[in-house]
Design a protein around this motif. Structure first.
Motif, short mmCIF file in Angstrom:
data_model
loop_
_atom_site.label_atom_id
_atom_site.label_comp_id
_atom_site.label_asym_id
_atom_site.label_seq_id
_atom_site.Cartn_x
_atom_site.Cartn_y
_atom_site.Cartn_z
N TYR A 122 0.84 -1.20 0.00
CA TYR A 122 0.00 0.00 0.00
C TYR A 122 0.88 1.26 0.00
CZ TYR A 122 -3.75 -3.25 0.90
OH TYR A 122 -4.65 -4.28 0.79
N PHE A 123 1.91 1.24 0.80
CA PHE A 123 2.85 2.36 0.82
C PHE A 123 3.50 2.54 -0.55
CE2 PHE A 123 7.16 3.94 1.02
CZ PHE A 123 7.03 5.11 1.74
N ASP A 124 3.95 1.45 -1.15
CA ASP A 124 4.67 1.54 -2.42
C ASP A 124 3.83 2.13 -3.54
OD1 ASP A 124 6.89 0.45 -1.22
OD2 ASP A 124 6.59 -1.58 -2.01
N ASN A 125 2.50 1.98 -3.44
CA ASN A 125 1.62 2.45 -4.51
C ASN A 125 0.78 3.67 -4.11
OD1 ASN A 125 1.74 0.27 -6.83
ND2 ASN A 125 1.74 -0.86 -4.88
N ALA A 126 1.05 4.25 -2.96
CA ALA A 126 0.25 5.37 -2.46
C ALA A 126 0.38 6.58 -3.37
CB ALA A 126 0.69 5.73 -1.05
N PRO A 127 -0.74 7.26 -3.72
CA PRO A 127 -0.66 8.44 -4.59
C PRO A 127 0.04 9.62 -3.93
CG PRO A 127 -2.90 8.14 -3.79
CD PRO A 127 -2.14 6.92 -3.38
N PRO A 179 11.07 7.14 -1.72
CA PRO A 179 11.89 6.45 -0.72
C PRO A 179 11.21 5.18 -0.24
CG PRO A 179 11.74 8.81 -0.24
CD PRO A 179 10.77 8.54 -1.35
N SER A 180 12.00 4.26 0.25
CA SER A 180 11.45 3.00 0.74
C SER A 180 10.65 3.23 2.02
CB SER A 180 12.58 2.01 1.02
OG SER A 180 13.32 2.42 2.17
N LEU A 181 9.85 2.23 2.38
CA LEU A 181 9.08 2.31 3.61
C LEU A 181 10.00 2.51 4.81
CD1 LEU A 181 6.45 2.04 5.21
CD2 LEU A 181 6.71 -0.46 5.07
N GLU A 182 11.12 1.79 4.83
CA GLU A 182 12.05 1.92 5.96
C GLU A 182 12.66 3.32 6.01
OE1 GLU A 182 11.23 -2.23 5.36
OE2 GLU A 182 11.85 -0.67 3.93
#
Length: 367
Positions: free
Chosen positions: A255-260, A266-269
C-alpha cells in the motif's frame, strides 16, 4: 488533548486485488469511518478538500453536515479548506450553517492545498498563493465578527454593508487552524490572529516540524496572545498497526509503495525513519506519538491518516478499533500527566458544546 482521524478521500486501487472502489463506495466509506471514530471514543473527524481525481471530497460541508446528523459529540473539522480558491464569503456562510446544524461541533483548517491546477480552475493564479491566503482570511475573519462589512481588496469585488448569513452560532465563530507543511508565512498568520497552527508533519523530518512550531509559538507570544507554550498546536501523521510489527510492515508495504501521496519514492524503511509515519505494533505507535512532544512541545490535537492508499475498509475499521482501544487511552493519560498547569488541553471549544443535554442524535439508519 484531542485525538482523531483525517481523510484525504483518495480513490486508489487496492494493490492486493487491483480493484478501486467507486466514488460512491469511497464517499460512503468516509461516513462509516466518521461514525466508527465516535464509536471508539475519538474526538475529531476531519476531511480534506480536493477538486481533482483520484480524490472525492470536493464538498466538505456536505459530508460533515451528514455526519453531524448521525453523531452526538464528534468534533467535525477539515484537514484543508482551500482559503485560496474558495470565496471567503461562501466559506463564512457555509461553515456558520454547519455550525448551527452541528450545535457548535465544528472547526476548520485553512490551507492552500497541494494541487497547482486548482488555481486556474477557480480563476486564480498560483503565484499569488500567499497573498490570496492573507487577504482572504482577513476578510473571512471580519465577516464572522462584523454585522455589516465594508471591505476592499485585490482579489475579489468590494463589499459594502454586507452581512454574511447565518451569523455564527451564539456569535462565536468556528475555531480556525491554519494548516501548513512548509510555509513560515502561514505560521505567522496563525500567530497574528491568535488562531491554531496545524503542522501536517506527515512528509517532513522532526527538525523541520520543530522549526515551524517554534516560529509559531514565538510569534504568538509576540502578538500578545499568551506565553509561547499556550499557543494552540496540532500535528498530523499516519499509522498502520498489527499485533506484531513485522506483520504490520509486511501487510502495509504494497500500500505504501503504490500510495498516490508518497509512493514510488523512498522505501518504507527510509520514510518511517525520517518522518512520523509509524508502521508497527500499538505500543510502537504510542511511543512514537509521545515522542512528538519532544519536537512540538505540549500540543492540543493529534490527527491520524488511516484510510489512505487503497486500504480496504475492513482493514481501516480494524485499525480504528486498535487506535481507540489500545493507543488513544494510553496517549490521553500520558500526555495529561506530562502537561504543565496553564497549558491548554484542547483548542477553545464552542460554548454550545458545553451546554447540558443530549445534543443531536444519530439518524434512523445509524448503527
Amino acid at each position: 488533548m484531542q485525538f482523531g482521524i483525517f481523510t484525504v478521500g483518495d480513490v486508489t486501487p487496492d494493490p492486493a486485488t487491483g480493484r478501486a472502489p467507486t466514488e460512491h463506495e469511497r464517499i460512503r466509506s468516509m461516513v462509516t469511518l466518521a461514525l466508527k471514530a465516535e464509536e471508539v471514543g475519538l474526538d475529531v473527524f476531519a476531511t480534506g478538500e480536493h477538486h481533482n481525481p483520484p480524490f472525492v471530497p470536493s464538498s466538505p460541508t456536505t459530508l460533515l453536515g451528514y455526519v453531524a446528523a448521525r453523531t452526538r459529540r464528534l468534533v467535525l473539522s477539515t484537514s484543508t479548506t482551500l482559503i485560496t480558491t474558495n470565496d471567503p464569503v461562501k466559506i463564512a456562510e457555509d461553515y456558520s450553517m454547519l455550525q448551527h446544524l452541528a450545535d457548535g461541533r465544528v472547526d476548520l483548517m485553512l490551507g492552500r492545498g497541494n494541487t497547482p491546477p486548482v488555481y486556474p480552475w477557480f480563476g486564480q493564479d498560483i503565484s499569488q498563493g500567499i497573498p490570496l491566503t492573507v487577504e482572504n482570511y482577513g476578510l473571512l475573519h471580519k465577516l464572522w465578527r462584523d454585522e455589516a462589512v465594508d471591505w476592499k481588496g485585490h482579489f475579489r469585488t468590494p463589499l459594502e454593508g454586507f452581512t454574511a448569513t447565518p451569523r455564527p452560532l451564539d456569535g462565536v465563530p468556528p475555531f480556525v487552524w491554519h494548516g501548513s507543511i512548509r510555509s513560515p508565512e502561514i505560521a505567522e498568520q496563525a500567530a497574528y490572529y491568535g488562531d491554531g497552527f496545524f503542522h501536517n508533519n506527515i512528509f517532513w523530518p522532526p527538525e523541520h516540524t520543530r522549526r515551524m512550531v517554534a516560529r509559531y509559538r514565538e510569534r504568538y507570544a509576540h502578538y500578545g496572545h499568551g506565553a509561547p507554550e499556550q499557543a494552540i498546536v496540532g500535528l498530523g501523521g499516519q499509522v498502520f498497526m498489527r499485533r506484531r510489527s513485522q506483520d504490520a510492515v509486511r501487510e502495509f508495504r504494497p500500500y505504501f509503495d503504490n500510495a498516490p501521496v508518497y509512493g514510488h519514492g523512498p522505501s518504507l524503511e527510509e520514510y518511517t525513519a525520517q518522518t512520523p509515519l509509524t508502521v508497527g505494533s500499538p505500543q510502537q505507535v504510542v511511543e512514537r506519538t509521545l515522542g512528538f512532544r519532544e519536537v512540538a512541545g505540549d500540543y492540543q490535537r493529534q490527527l491520524f491518516l488511516m484510510d489512505h492508499a487503497g486500504l480496504p475498509l475492513k482493514t481501516v475499521l480494524e485499525q480504528l478499533d486498535m487506535l481507540g482501544e489500545e493507543v488513544v487511552p494510553v496517549l490521553r493519560a500520558e500526555f495529561a500527566a506530562l502537561r504543565p498547569a496553564g497549558v491548554p488541553e484542547t483548542a477553545p471549544p464552542h460554548p454550545a458544546t458545553l451546554r447540558p443535554g443530549p445534543g443531536p442524535g444519530p439518524g434512523p439508519d445509524a448503527g
